[in-house]
Design a protein around this motif. Structure first.
Motif, PDB file in Angstrom:
ATOM      1  N   LEU A  44       0.830  -1.190   0.000  1.00 17.45           N
ATOM      2  CA  LEU A  44       0.000   0.000   0.000  1.00 17.45           C
ATOM      3  C   LEU A  44       0.868   1.245   0.000  1.00 17.45           C
ATOM      4  O   LEU A  44       1.835   1.340   0.754  1.00 17.45           O
ATOM      5  CB  LEU A  44      -0.904   0.007   1.230  1.00 17.45           C
ATOM      6  CG  LEU A  44      -1.690   1.294   1.473  1.00 17.45           C
ATOM      7  CD1 LEU A  44      -2.797   1.450   0.445  1.00 17.45           C
ATOM      8  CD2 LEU A  44      -2.262   1.315   2.887  1.00 17.45           C
ATOM      9  N   VAL A  45       0.520   2.203  -0.836  1.00 20.46           N
ATOM     10  CA  VAL A  45       1.146   3.515  -0.826  1.00 20.46           C
ATOM     11  C   VAL A  45       0.240   4.514  -0.127  1.00 20.46           C
ATOM     12  O   VAL A  45       0.654   5.218   0.800  1.00 20.46           O
ATOM     13  CB  VAL A  45       1.470   3.992  -2.248  1.00 20.46           C
ATOM     14  CG1 VAL A  45       2.027   5.415  -2.232  1.00 20.46           C
ATOM     15  CG2 VAL A  45       2.457   3.047  -2.917  1.00 20.46           C
ATOM     16  N   ALA A  46      -0.998   4.607  -0.568  1.00 14.76           N
ATOM     17  CA  ALA A  46      -1.972   5.519   0.017  1.00 14.76           C
ATOM     18  C   ALA A  46      -3.368   5.085  -0.395  1.00 14.76           C
ATOM     19  O   ALA A  46      -3.554   4.547  -1.479  1.00 14.76           O
ATOM     20  CB  ALA A  46      -1.718   6.960  -0.428  1.00 14.76           C
ATOM     21  N   ARG A  47      -4.341   5.339   0.468  1.00 16.56           N
ATOM     22  CA  ARG A  47      -5.717   5.051   0.114  1.00 16.56           C
ATOM     23  C   ARG A  47      -6.661   6.024   0.784  1.00 16.56           C
ATOM     24  O   ARG A  47      -6.347   6.588   1.837  1.00 16.56           O
ATOM     25  CB  ARG A  47      -6.103   3.611   0.449  1.00 16.56           C
ATOM     26  CG  ARG A  47      -6.175   3.269   1.921  1.00 16.56           C
ATOM     27  CD  ARG A  47      -6.511   1.786   2.087  1.00 16.56           C
ATOM     28  NE  ARG A  47      -6.594   1.409   3.498  1.00 16.56           N
ATOM     29  CZ  ARG A  47      -7.716   1.388   4.202  1.00 16.56           C
ATOM     30  NH1 ARG A  47      -8.868   1.729   3.631  1.00 16.56           N
ATOM     31  NH2 ARG A  47      -7.699   1.028   5.474  1.00 16.56           N
ATOM     32  N   MET A  48      -7.810   6.212   0.150  1.00 18.30           N
ATOM     33  CA  MET A  48      -8.849   7.111   0.629  1.00 18.30           C
ATOM     34  C   MET A  48     -10.130   6.309   0.819  1.00 18.30           C
ATOM     35  O   MET A  48     -10.892   6.129  -0.130  1.00 18.30           O
ATOM     36  CB  MET A  48      -9.081   8.249  -0.362  1.00 18.30           C
ATOM     37  CG  MET A  48      -7.878   9.119  -0.640  1.00 18.30           C
ATOM     38  SD  MET A  48      -8.260  10.465  -1.799  1.00 18.30           S
ATOM     39  CE  MET A  48      -8.564   9.520  -3.300  1.00 18.30           C
ATOM     40  N   PRO A  49     -10.388   5.830   2.020  1.00 19.94           N
ATOM     41  CA  PRO A  49     -11.647   5.131   2.251  1.00 19.94           C
ATOM     42  C   PRO A  49     -12.805   6.119   2.326  1.00 19.94           C
ATOM     43  O   PRO A  49     -12.647   7.238   2.829  1.00 19.94           O
ATOM     44  CB  PRO A  49     -11.429   4.438   3.594  1.00 19.94           C
ATOM     45  CG  PRO A  49     -10.429   5.296   4.291  1.00 19.94           C
ATOM     46  CD  PRO A  49      -9.541   5.857   3.223  1.00 19.94           C
ATOM     47  N   SER A  50     -13.948   5.718   1.823  1.00 21.92           N
ATOM     48  CA  SER A  50     -15.127   6.560   1.910  1.00 21.92           C
ATOM     49  C   SER A  50     -15.541   6.713   3.370  1.00 21.92           C
ATOM     50  O   SER A  50     -15.719   5.721   4.072  1.00 21.92           O
ATOM     51  CB  SER A  50     -16.268   5.955   1.098  1.00 21.92           C
ATOM     52  OG  SER A  50     -17.435   6.725   1.201  1.00 21.92           O
ATOM     53  N   GLY A  51     -15.678   7.941   3.821  1.00 23.47           N
ATOM     54  CA  GLY A  51     -16.094   8.203   5.185  1.00 23.47           C
ATOM     55  C   GLY A  51     -15.021   7.988   6.230  1.00 23.47           C
ATOM     56  O   GLY A  51     -15.316   7.979   7.427  1.00 23.47           O
ATOM     57  N   GLY A  52     -13.784   7.805   5.804  1.00 15.95           N
ATOM     58  CA  GLY A  52     -12.684   7.591   6.717  1.00 15.95           C
ATOM     59  C   GLY A  52     -11.499   8.485   6.411  1.00 15.95           C
ATOM     60  O   GLY A  52     -11.549   9.322   5.515  1.00 15.95           O
TER      61      GLY A  52
END
Length: 118
Positions: free
Chosen positions: A47-55
């Motif tokens: 994993l490099v980066a992630r954008m979870p919905s609502g998080g």
């Protein structure tokens, strides 16, 4: 089906910058999570980066303060701005999205090569 197409990779001098793009075939509003991963030669995909919905956005410790993930919903596109690139950042970079919860489907792009070398 969701199609993801990465672009923007290439060869850059150490200390340089690149911006990767990931174009999705449908609205990014519907994805539960969007992110970037990378795989260096001889290593596992990470994993490099992630954008979870609502998080909260999550970055790997190795890229905090160096990389920035973002998205433009109007363009169905997400980005990875990579600054101060180091040889250790050399890898194939993949974008990925998750659609649904509980039963969910993960989609991957084909990857784009990033090489930081002098």
């Amino acid at each position: 089906q969701v199609q993801l197409v990465e672009s923007g990779g290439g060869l850059v001098q150490p200390g340089g910058s690149l911006r990767l793009s990931c174009a999705a075939s449908r609205s990014t509003f519907i994805f539960n999570s969007m992110g970037w991963y990378r795989q260096a030669p001889g290593k596992q995909r990470e994993l490099v980066a992630r954008m979870p919905s609502g998080g909260s956005t999550v970055y790997a410790d190795s890229v905090k303060g160096q990389f920035t993930i973002s998205r433009d919903n109007a363009k169905n596109t997400m980005y990875l701005q990579m600054n101060s690139l180091k040889p250790e950042d050399t890898a194939v970079y993949y974008c990925s999205v998750v659609e649904g919860t509980g039963p969910y489907t993960r989609y991957w792009g084909q990857g784009t090569q990033v090489t930081a070398s002098s």
